[in-house]
Motif scaffolding. Sequence first.
Motif, mmCIF file in Angstrom:
data_model
loop_
_atom_site.group_PDB
_atom_site.id
_atom_site.type_symbol
_atom_site.label_atom_id
_atom_site.label_comp_id
_atom_site.label_asym_id
_atom_site.label_seq_id
_atom_site.Cartn_x
_atom_site.Cartn_y
_atom_site.Cartn_z
ATOM 1 N N TYR A 88 -3.977 -0.199 4.284
ATOM 2 C CA TYR A 88 -4.636 -1.237 3.469
ATOM 3 C C TYR A 88 -6.148 -1.091 3.578
ATOM 4 N N ASP A 89 -6.813 -1.234 2.443
ATOM 5 C CA ASP A 89 -8.266 -1.172 2.428
ATOM 6 C C ASP A 89 -8.749 -2.459 1.774
ATOM 7 N N ASN A 90 -9.374 -3.333 2.579
ATOM 8 C CA ASN A 90 -9.754 -4.667 2.088
ATOM 9 C C ASN A 90 -8.575 -5.373 1.423
ATOM 10 N N GLY A 91 -7.442 -5.280 2.048
ATOM 11 C CA GLY A 91 -6.251 -5.967 1.525
ATOM 12 C C GLY A 91 -5.552 -5.205 0.405
ATOM 13 N N GLU A 92 -6.132 -4.063 -0.004
ATOM 14 C CA GLU A 92 -5.507 -3.336 -1.111
ATOM 15 C C GLU A 92 -4.620 -2.209 -0.569
ATOM 16 N N LYS A 94 -2.931 1.194 -0.169
ATOM 17 C CA LYS A 94 -3.402 2.554 -0.502
ATOM 18 C C LYS A 94 -2.360 3.593 -0.128
#
Length: 297
Positions: A88-92, A94
Amino acid sequence: MINDKRYSTAYGVTANKHPPHIKKQCTKFANGFAIGSLCIPLCSTQDIQTITCHSFQSTKEAVFSAEWHDTKLVFKSATSYVNVLHWYDNGELKYPSERDFLYTVKAIVKNKINMNISHDTAQKLARLKPSYQEINLSKRRREMDNLWVLLQDNEYLLSALYAERDIFPQLLGTCGTYFAVEFVEPIESSPTTFLSISDNRKEWGRRLKIALLILELLDELETGFHEPYHLCDIKLEHFGLTKSGNKVKFLDLVSVYSKSIVGAIIRQIGACQKDEDCEYLDCRGKCEKKRDNVALL
Ligand SMILES: Nc1ncnc2c1ncn2[C@@H]1O[C@H](COP(=O)(O)OP(=O)(O)OP(=O)(O)O)[C@@H](O)[C@H]1O
Ligand SMILES: [Mg+2]
């Protein structure tokens, strides 16, 4: 969730008959986490039947044989102690790009069997169906997740990599982190075992033929690959005789390693006093006393 009527109607019927570990995989299929050509016949229609467990002390989570129409197959579970592929990257959520996934596949092969594979080979390994490219992004992510676990299992990796070599049981398909290979009759379960006392001419001839076929297999493993393969878990029931009776295949690929990898495993043992200290299962090394008592293959 998978919107498959056949699955939701048949699941209650079929899956109830299955042992818990298969039910677990089928639940993953129902939730869309497990995919593969064998999920529908295993979990949804009643095509894969006659499930028999193989080993009571299995080192794998599951080994069972089944019948699919006229084909007898053996299901095995890939070892699932690997970290997840996504992050997860800032909640996104990936996932690796296709290019990075291919590099990862190449790195897995290099790391596990010390071989550099071509782009084409990596591409085949990076798909569940070697000649089919999944376009749907969420299905492709599921496919990557499943492959990520499968490819790190030595047995799946060797079965997929050498699918065209007639040396290990043929890979027939997958469902989630389970994969199925062709059933090849283990040698011990045949009426004549190597420990047979009643030694008539016919039985002796049969044993001799099997012994020669085992030598042929060992010769191929020794000379037919980028480097020799060593079998580190030897028992009779790990050798199987094909239906034609003209070929012996090796059935448990968990501890089949290329020479340099066994060498590395044995060197990791470190300090030794005698050769017996330098063993990894049935693979034996030597204690190099001249060089600070280190274990070598
Ligand atoms: N492709 C196959 N066809 C037929 N029988 C098989 C096949 N693969 C495995 N078996 C049989 O099932 C047994 C268990 O499978 P496998 O060795 O792969 O699992 P395991 O976890 O190592 O179990 P064990 O500790 O009993 O060896 C094998 O000893 C072999 O006789
Ligand atoms: Mg075994």
